[in-house]
Design an enzyme around this catalytic site. Structure first.
Site, PDB file in Angstrom:
ATOM      1  N   CYS A 214       0.828  -1.206   0.000  1.00 50.63           N
ATOM      2  CA  CYS A 214       0.000   0.000   0.000  1.00 50.63           C
ATOM      3  C   CYS A 214       0.868   1.265   0.000  1.00 50.63           C
ATOM      4  CB  CYS A 214      -0.988  -0.046   1.161  1.00 50.63           C
ATOM      5  SG  CYS A 214      -2.364   1.121   0.975  1.00 50.63           S
TER       6      CYS A 214
ATOM      7  N   HIS B 299      -3.034  -5.150   1.231  1.00 53.03           N
ATOM      8  CA  HIS B 299      -2.446  -5.554   2.508  1.00 53.03           C
ATOM      9  C   HIS B 299      -2.621  -7.058   2.698  1.00 53.03           C
ATOM     10  CE1 HIS B 299      -2.139  -1.456   4.373  1.00 53.03           C
ATOM     11  NE2 HIS B 299      -3.112  -1.198   3.533  1.00 53.03           N
TER      12      HIS B 299
ATOM     13  N   GLU C  86      -1.024  -8.799   4.866  1.00 46.36           N
ATOM     14  CA  GLU C  86      -0.757  -9.102   6.284  1.00 46.36           C
ATOM     15  C   GLU C  86      -2.037  -9.097   7.125  1.00 46.36           C
ATOM     16  OE1 GLU C  86      -0.781  -4.612   6.181  1.00 46.36           O
ATOM     17  OE2 GLU C  86      -0.164  -6.226   4.833  1.00 46.36           O
TER      18      GLU C  86
END
Length: 197
Positions: A82, A176, A178
C-alpha cells in the site's frame, strides 16, 4: 550460517505487528526497524502501509531516507504494501508537497486510486508466482500503478489496474496481505531474501 533470514519491518507507521507475524509464519525472523543502525543489521525490509506522505516525512526525520535508498540500490530485497508501494515508486502521479520516495521500481503510482477509507474492500487477486489459487487482498485507500518501465514485471492486476509489481529484488502490492491470514506473499518475499542472502 542460519538459513533463517532477518527481515526488518519499517516501524514508522502502519501494520508493523501484523507484518512481523506474517514473516514469522513464513520462517523469517522479523524485527522492527526505526534507525539506520537497525537497517544495517537486516537481510531484507518490509515497508508497511500507512499514510505515504507522513511515512516519507518520518523517514527523513529519522535519518532513514538516504540509508534506505542506498540499501535498495545495493540490492537489498524490499517489499512494500500500500503506502510502501508508493514509497518504492520512482514517480508519484499526484505527490503531496514535500513527499519523497525511496525508489526501486520503475513505476508511476496514483495515490488513493481505489477511493477513500469508506470505499475499502477485499478481493481475490491472482498473483503470478503464487501457487494455491488467488491471494486475498485487502485494499484500504489503496494506490494502483499507472505504468511500469521495461525492467518492472507486473505480477497482478485487479479491475484492469496493476496492483502488484516486482523488479529484481523489490516487490510491491497495492493491497495488505498481512491483514488476511494468507501469508503466501510474505513467503514469496522471504524466498527472495533467501536467494540473495
Amino acid at each position: 550460517m542460519s538459513d533463517t533470514p532477518v527481515i526488518g519491518v519499517l516501524a514508522l507507521q502502519g501494520d508493523v505487528r501484523e507484518h512481523l507475524i506474517a514473516l514469522a509464519s513464513a520462517d523469517a525472523l522479523g524485527r522492527p526497524v526505526r534507525r539506520p543502525e537497525e537497517l544495517a543489521e537486516v537481510d531484507g525490509l518490509v515497508i508497511p502501509g500507512g499514510e505515504s506522505t507522513t511515512m516519507s516525512k518520518l523517514a527523513v526525520l529519522f535519518g532513514m531516507m538516504e540509508p534506505l535508498r542506498e540499501r535498495v540500490r545495493a540490492g537489498m530485497p524490499v517489499y512494500g504494501t500500500c503506502a510502501g508501494m508508493i514509497l518504492l515508486a520512482e514517480k508519484i502521479l499526484d505527490p503531496r508537497s514535500g513527499q519523497e520516495t525511496v525508489g526501486g521500481i520503475d513505476m508511476i503510482v496514483r495515490r488513493n486510486a481505489f477511493g477513500r477509507q469508506n470505499e475499502s474492500f477485499e478481493a481475490a487477486v491472482e498473483v503470478a508466482g503464487i501457487d494455491g489459487g488467488p491471494v486475498e487482498g485487502v485494499f484500504i485507500r489503496a494506490p494502483w500503478v499507472e505504468s511500469v518501465g521495461a525492467e518492472a514485471e507486473v505480477i497482478a492486476e485487479h479491475g484492469g489496474h496493476i496492483v502488484a509489481v516486482r523488479q529484481r529484488n523489490v516487490l510491491a502490492t497495492s493491497f495488505h496481505p498481512e491483514l488476511t491470514g494468507d501469508h503466501r506473499m510474505h513467503a514469496l518475499f522471504v524466498d527472495m531474501v533467501r536467494a540473495v542472502k
